[in-house]
Structure formats: C-alpha cells, structure tokens
Design a protein around this motif. Sequence first.
Motif, PDB file in Angstrom:
ATOM      1  N   LEU A 209       0.820  -1.216   0.000  1.00 12.27           N
ATOM      2  CA  LEU A 209       0.000   0.000   0.000  1.00 12.27           C
ATOM      3  C   LEU A 209       0.848   1.257   0.000  1.00 12.27           C
ATOM      4  CD1 LEU A 209      -2.702  -1.023   2.655  1.00 12.27           C
ATOM      5  CD2 LEU A 209      -2.984  -0.873   0.169  1.00 12.27           C
ATOM      6  N   GLY A 210       2.160   1.095  -0.096  1.00 12.25           N
ATOM      7  CA  GLY A 210       3.055   2.243  -0.133  1.00 12.25           C
ATOM      8  C   GLY A 210       3.441   2.774   1.247  1.00 12.25           C
ATOM      9  N   VAL A 211       3.169   1.986   2.299  1.00 11.26           N
ATOM     10  CA  VAL A 211       3.528   2.390   3.660  1.00 11.26           C
ATOM     11  C   VAL A 211       4.827   1.684   4.028  1.00 11.26           C
ATOM     12  CG1 VAL A 211       2.841   2.425   6.072  1.00 11.26           C
ATOM     13  CG2 VAL A 211       1.105   2.675   4.277  1.00 11.26           C
ATOM     14  N   LEU A 212       5.900   2.445   4.182  1.00 14.97           N
ATOM     15  CA  LEU A 212       7.205   1.878   4.478  1.00 14.97           C
ATOM     16  C   LEU A 212       7.515   2.027   5.953  1.00 14.97           C
ATOM     17  CD1 LEU A 212       9.179   3.252   1.396  1.00 14.97           C
ATOM     18  CD2 LEU A 212       7.942   1.081   1.632  1.00 14.97           C
ATOM     19  N   LEU A 213       8.211   1.039   6.518  1.00 16.07           N
ATOM     20  CA  LEU A 213       8.511   1.071   7.937  1.00 16.07           C
ATOM     21  C   LEU A 213       9.807   1.816   8.243  1.00 16.07           C
ATOM     22  CD1 LEU A 213       6.414  -1.322   7.676  1.00 16.07           C
ATOM     23  CD2 LEU A 213       7.397  -2.120   9.811  1.00 16.07           C
ATOM     24  N   SER A 214      10.628   2.081   7.252  1.00 18.84           N
ATOM     25  CA  SER A 214      11.880   2.815   7.512  1.00 18.84           C
ATOM     26  C   SER A 214      12.239   3.646   6.286  1.00 18.84           C
ATOM     27  CB  SER A 214      13.005   1.848   7.859  1.00 18.84           C
ATOM     28  OG  SER A 214      13.213   0.934   6.794  1.00 18.84           O
TER      29      SER A 214
END
Length: 214
Positions: A209-214
């Motif tokens: 979904l285009g949500v990156l953790l870093s």
Amino acid sequence: MATASPEIRAIYWDIGGVLLTNGWDHEERARVLGQFAIPREEYEARHPDANDRWERGELSDDEFLKETVFFKERSFTPAQFLEAVRAQSKWLPGGAKNVIAALRENHGSANGGLKMAMLNNESGPLNDYRIETFGLRRYFDGFFCSAYIGMRKPEPRIFQAGTAMLHFRPEECAFVDDREKNCAAAAEVGMHAIQYRGEDALKDALRALGVLLS
C-alpha cells in the motif's frame, strides 16, 4: 485513464489478536470460568446478548456481571472476577507491537504524518484498562472503541464513523484486524483491509500500500 491509488494517511488497528491478547474472548472466558468453577454452559447461555450491550456501552461492568455471573449467590466478589478478567490481557506473542512502534517512530503524526488509531470492540472500562496498562497512547492518535461510540464491528457504520472522525476518506485508510468478517466489512466501505497473519505478512501488506517502515 487509470488513476493512482490514494496515499494511505491513516491506519486503524484492532487490538485483541493483533497487538494484545483478546480481552474477553472464548479462551479468556474458559480460563476465568475455570478459575471460579463456573460451568461454561451456564455462563455462555447468558453471554451473547449481554456482551453485545456491554461492548456498546449500554451496560456497566456491574450490570453485565449481574446478568452473566452474579444472577445467583457466589463465593467471590465482582471485583475479584473483574481482576481475573483483566489479568488475561497481555502483549500478544507474535503480535504487531514492533510494526506499530516502527510506524509511529518513522511516520509520527506530530508533523502531519501517518495517523494511527484503535478501532475495536471492547467494554469501556476494559478498554481504558488496556490503554493505561500497556501505554497505548504512545502509539495512537485516536481510540474508537465500540463502547465509546455505541456500535460494533462488523457494522459498516463503525468504520465510516472512525474515518470521518479523523476527517479521512475510507480509501485513504488501512484497517488491520485478525478476523476475516471485520476485514470484509471494512473493505466494503472502501478501506484497505489487512487480515493480520503475523508481523512479516503485515509488513508486506503495508509495503504493497506504499507504507514503508523505515
């Protein structure tokens, strides 16, 4: 002409089965009922209707317990029973705590970043206990508990209300829950639903979904 998917601006999280153990589900009930030697069938016959009203904020703890446990004389007190109920809450082994903490650190909402909110079915006092005991305010900007707003998952309107109260469109929001029927209801109103199946699968779904953790 195809348009790009909207940016994810908020993630709504179930708590029991995702971040913490469930507050008062089948396994938790079995342990506590066994502790107090209450026949399971005696309790379960009274549970569904009372629990629905308890989690909608229509019954206090005392009213709920009077309908389900203390409809007859007991050798223990309501306070002792509630203490045992609360003791069932723990960090979920294999839960999403590390993912939620990383998102909070890397996409903090203080500067207009990703918003994070709880969206769960729970009685009000138990929900408050879990927020305080596990320090959940450090992770979340909003707390949309069924008992606070008088509706329960998988009712579509609880998802519509949750997104509206943070002023987002459903398509700008992701929702994480361990239960398929709740994910299906969230998807029906336009949210990006992710069924929780462990930390690695959650990371993959968020990246998609285009949500990156870093």
